[in-house]
Write an enzyme that holds these catalytic residues in place. Structure first.
Site, PDB file in Angstrom:
ATOM      1  N   CYS A 225      -0.725  -5.462  11.723  1.00  0.00           N
ATOM      2  CA  CYS A 225      -1.585  -5.009  10.631  1.00  0.00           C
ATOM      3  C   CYS A 225      -1.624  -5.975   9.449  1.00  0.00           C
ATOM      4  O   CYS A 225      -2.463  -5.822   8.563  1.00  0.00           O
ATOM      5  CB  CYS A 225      -1.119  -3.640  10.149  1.00  0.00           C
ATOM      6  SG  CYS A 225      -1.177  -2.362  11.425  1.00  0.00           S
ATOM      7  N   HIS A 304       8.602 -13.372   7.087  1.00  0.00           N
ATOM      8  CA  HIS A 304       8.760 -13.046   8.515  1.00  0.00           C
ATOM      9  C   HIS A 304      10.229 -12.753   8.802  1.00  0.00           C
ATOM     10  O   HIS A 304      11.096 -13.585   8.555  1.00  0.00           O
ATOM     11  CB  HIS A 304       8.285 -14.220   9.374  1.00  0.00           C
ATOM     12  CG  HIS A 304       7.859 -13.819  10.754  1.00  0.00           C
ATOM     13  ND1 HIS A 304       8.669 -13.100  11.609  1.00  0.00           N
ATOM     14  CD2 HIS A 304       6.692 -14.021  11.420  1.00  0.00           C
ATOM     15  CE1 HIS A 304       8.027 -12.886  12.742  1.00  0.00           C
ATOM     16  NE2 HIS A 304       6.833 -13.427  12.664  1.00  0.00           N
ATOM     17  N   HIS A 388      -4.274  -3.499 -10.368  1.00  0.00           N
ATOM     18  CA  HIS A 388      -4.633  -2.737  -9.171  1.00  0.00           C
ATOM     19  C   HIS A 388      -3.697  -3.095  -8.013  1.00  0.00           C
ATOM     20  O   HIS A 388      -3.267  -4.248  -7.888  1.00  0.00           O
ATOM     21  CB  HIS A 388      -6.084  -3.013  -8.763  1.00  0.00           C
ATOM     22  CG  HIS A 388      -7.068  -2.840  -9.874  1.00  0.00           C
ATOM     23  ND1 HIS A 388      -7.457  -1.606 -10.348  1.00  0.00           N
ATOM     24  CD2 HIS A 388      -7.731  -3.757 -10.626  1.00  0.00           C
ATOM     25  CE1 HIS A 388      -8.319  -1.762 -11.327  1.00  0.00           C
ATOM     26  NE2 HIS A 388      -8.510  -3.059 -11.524  1.00  0.00           N
ATOM     27  N   HIS A 392      -1.102  -1.441   2.194  1.00  0.00           N
ATOM     28  CA  HIS A 392      -1.578  -1.158   3.552  1.00  0.00           C
ATOM     29  C   HIS A 392      -1.455   0.323   3.871  1.00  0.00           C
ATOM     30  O   HIS A 392      -0.380   0.917   3.767  1.00  0.00           O
ATOM     31  CB  HIS A 392      -0.776  -1.976   4.559  1.00  0.00           C
ATOM     32  CG  HIS A 392      -0.980  -1.572   5.976  1.00  0.00           C
ATOM     33  ND1 HIS A 392      -2.237  -1.489   6.547  1.00  0.00           N
ATOM     34  CD2 HIS A 392      -0.112  -1.205   6.949  1.00  0.00           C
ATOM     35  CE1 HIS A 392      -2.126  -1.099   7.803  1.00  0.00           C
ATOM     36  NE2 HIS A 392      -0.850  -0.917   8.075  1.00  0.00           N
ATOM     37  N   HIS A 421      -6.913   8.792   3.999  1.00  0.00           N
ATOM     38  CA  HIS A 421      -7.519  10.104   4.196  1.00  0.00           C
ATOM     39  C   HIS A 421      -8.911   9.986   4.801  1.00  0.00           C
ATOM     40  O   HIS A 421      -9.268  10.715   5.734  1.00  0.00           O
ATOM     41  CB  HIS A 421      -7.596  10.851   2.859  1.00  0.00           C
ATOM     42  CG  HIS A 421      -8.177  12.223   2.953  1.00  0.00           C
ATOM     43  ND1 HIS A 421      -9.542  12.479   2.822  1.00  0.00           N
ATOM     44  CD2 HIS A 421      -7.600  13.426   3.195  1.00  0.00           C
ATOM     45  CE1 HIS A 421      -9.753  13.771   2.952  1.00  0.00           C
ATOM     46  NE2 HIS A 421      -8.611  14.374   3.173  1.00  0.00           N
ATOM     47  N   ASN A 425      -5.681   4.749   9.499  1.00  0.00           N
ATOM     48  CA  ASN A 425      -5.075   3.412   9.516  1.00  0.00           C
ATOM     49  C   ASN A 425      -5.995   2.493  10.319  1.00  0.00           C
ATOM     50  O   ASN A 425      -6.011   2.527  11.546  1.00  0.00           O
ATOM     51  CB  ASN A 425      -3.683   3.479  10.155  1.00  0.00           C
ATOM     52  CG  ASN A 425      -3.005   2.119  10.215  1.00  0.00           C
ATOM     53  OD1 ASN A 425      -3.586   1.092   9.871  1.00  0.00           O
ATOM     54  ND2 ASN A 425      -1.747   2.106  10.646  1.00  0.00           N
TER      55      ASN A 425
END
Length: 497
Positions: A225, A304, A388, A392, A421, A425
């Protein structure tokens, strides 16, 4: 005689204003130091008078060779600086795919399909229902047509059809928004983690739009993702070495071939959370795009944790006991994500935090090392660095954990919760739906800073910082156009099904 009680300083002194005063003092230390120095110099010059100043000027001896050498040195240093300075990379515009209403999957439909598909495993159906009740997803999320069949038909043709639908629609919208012609694309990057056909998805885009034969194309797969920000990092590096160029990024996840039909609970989770989505982003290093671009890329940090076995296996594609392939999500996922985030913000902090927060963090670190290891570490206030946040939308637990760790308000994570919502995802494209939400609410102003944070298998935590180039008007089209007035909505802890 009884001693008088100590005064309650927390109520008698507004500590908030004390902290604000400290922040202003530290962050503007140089300015506050230079002001009295400049004032003293101005007073001294006024006291001397014009004749005395002229005499001092005439007393200075300027040698022609020295003047030429000094001028050459200044020009040389300036040239080296501007030549070595990285090219500014702009985000001109982007578009997000909006699924058709025919792909909508209300809770009742999802659970009915689950009962029919897993009719021999009532416990698995009940587990999915409990997950869905607490997921934070709404009734309007969408799944591709192949998943609506009973049983689902995850064929190669159906997967390609989904890819064409989500990618081409987002690309067409991007061309319409920006006026970009396909022949003007210099760099193409497509990222999709779990669907990697031959020819590649990037080749599919090249074939559809008849892109130039010398285009630099890349297809990223298996990166989870967080692949959207990896694509941004790759585009930034390529734009540093290719002047006057455009780069188009397509971030998506194809759901069709990855719907799990087994009974392993850890592998049923993705079925409940992942939904259709795609985003197309136009980046550029052209100076002419400076005035129309929405954002400027300031920083990008990649972390990572793949060297650690637990991190490597926490999101793992595998076969279950019956030979059915799915994604296994470890129960340690949130703890591993927290460690990855900690490592990422340790690098990001010095790049973005004001001096006041860095000083407090340094003093806290010294205090813990020298005086008391049990001291609670100071958590920097990232709200001072960003207006802001785009976290994810991997699930309610992910958003809750980051809100707690970064001490964010409900408004700061509103875009993430509402995206989860409304769209679920959507993997690597979720960050762009969140950014679009902020713009659709009319909250993005010139100079505002946005922090995008993404997590992915491996395990990775990547984050990017953008600065808004211009005040952005509320978009007239896009994924939020027909529903933005209904948001934000209240999302209960449990939705009883």
């Amino acid at each position: 005689m009884p001693q008088a009680p100590m005064p309650d300083f927390s109520s008698s002194v507004k500590l908030k204003y004390v902290k604000l005063g400290y922040q202003y003092l530290v962050n503007h230390f140089l300015s506050l130091l230079l002001i009295p120095i400049m004032a003293i110099i101005a007073v001294e010059l006024l006291r001397m008078g014009p004749e005395e100043i002229l005499n001092v000027w005439n007393s200075l001896q300027f040698d022609l060779v020295q003047v030429l050498c000094s001028s050459f040195f200044i020009i040389f240093i300036s040239t080296v600086y501007f030549m070595s300075k990285p090219r500014t990379v702009y985000l001109v515009d982007y578009s997000c795919y909006k699924p058709p209403v025919t792909c909508r999957v209300p809770f009742a439909t999802f659970m009915e399909h689950s009962r029919l598909i897993l009719k021999d495993s009532p416990k698995s159906v009940e587990f999915q229902m409990r997950i869905l009740e607490r997921s934070g997803l709404g009734e309007e999320t969408c799944l591709p047509p192949a998943i609506h069949y009973i049983p689902p038909t995850p064929t190669m043709d159906e997967a390609r059809s989904e890819a064409q639908m989500v990618i081409f629609t987002a690309m067409d919208d991007l061309f319409k928004k920006t006026g970009l012609l396909p022949k003007d694309i210099d760099i193409l990057i497509v990222n999709c983690s779990l669907f990697s056909p031959t020819p590649s998805l990037s080749a599919m885009v090249i074939n559809k739009y008849k892109l130039r034969s010398n285009i630099k194309s890349f297809n990223l797969s298996g990166m989870g993702c967080s692949a959207g920000l990896i694509s941004v990092d790759l585009a930034r590096d390529l734009l540093q070495v290719h002047p006057n160029s455009n780069a188009v990024i397509v971030s998506t996840e194809i759901i069709t071939p990855n719907y799990y039909k087994g009974n392993e609970r850890a592998m049923l989770l993705p079925n409940c959370l992942f939904r259709m989505g795609s985003a197309a982003i136009l980046m550029s290093n052209r100076r002419s795009d400076r005035w129309r671009a929405k954002y400027k890329l300031c920083h990008l940090v990649r972390t990572h944790r793949g060297a650690d076995d637990k991190s490597y296996y926490c999101v793992y594609e595998q076969e279950d006991k019956e030979g059915k392939v799915g994604i296994n999500l470890s129960k340690d996922l949130m703890a591993i994500a927290g460690e990855a985030l900690k490592a990422n913000i340790t690098t990001m902090g010095p790049l973005v935090l004001p001096a006041s927060e860095q000083l407090l963090f340094l003093l806290s670190l010294i205090g813990r090392k020298i005086f008391n290891l049990k001291w609670k570490p100071y958590i920097p206030d990232f709200k001072l660095a960003f207006e802001h946040f785009c976290i994810h939308a991997g699930g309610r637990a992910v958003i809750d954990e980051l809100q707690k760790n970064l001490q964010l308000s409900g408004e700061h994570v509103e875009a993430s919760r509402m995206t989860l919502h409304r769209f679920g995802n959507t993997s690597s494209s979720s960050l762009w739906y969140e950014l679009c939400y902020i713009e659709s609410k009319g909250r993005m102003r010139r100079g505002d800073r946005v922090w995008q944070i993404a997590f992915g298998s491996g395990f990775k935590c990547n984050s990017a910082v953008w600065k808004c180039n211009r005040t952005i008007k509320t978009p007239k089209d896009g994924p939020w156009t027909d529903c933005i007035d209904r948001y934000p909505v209240f999302i209960p802890e449990v939705v009883k099904l």
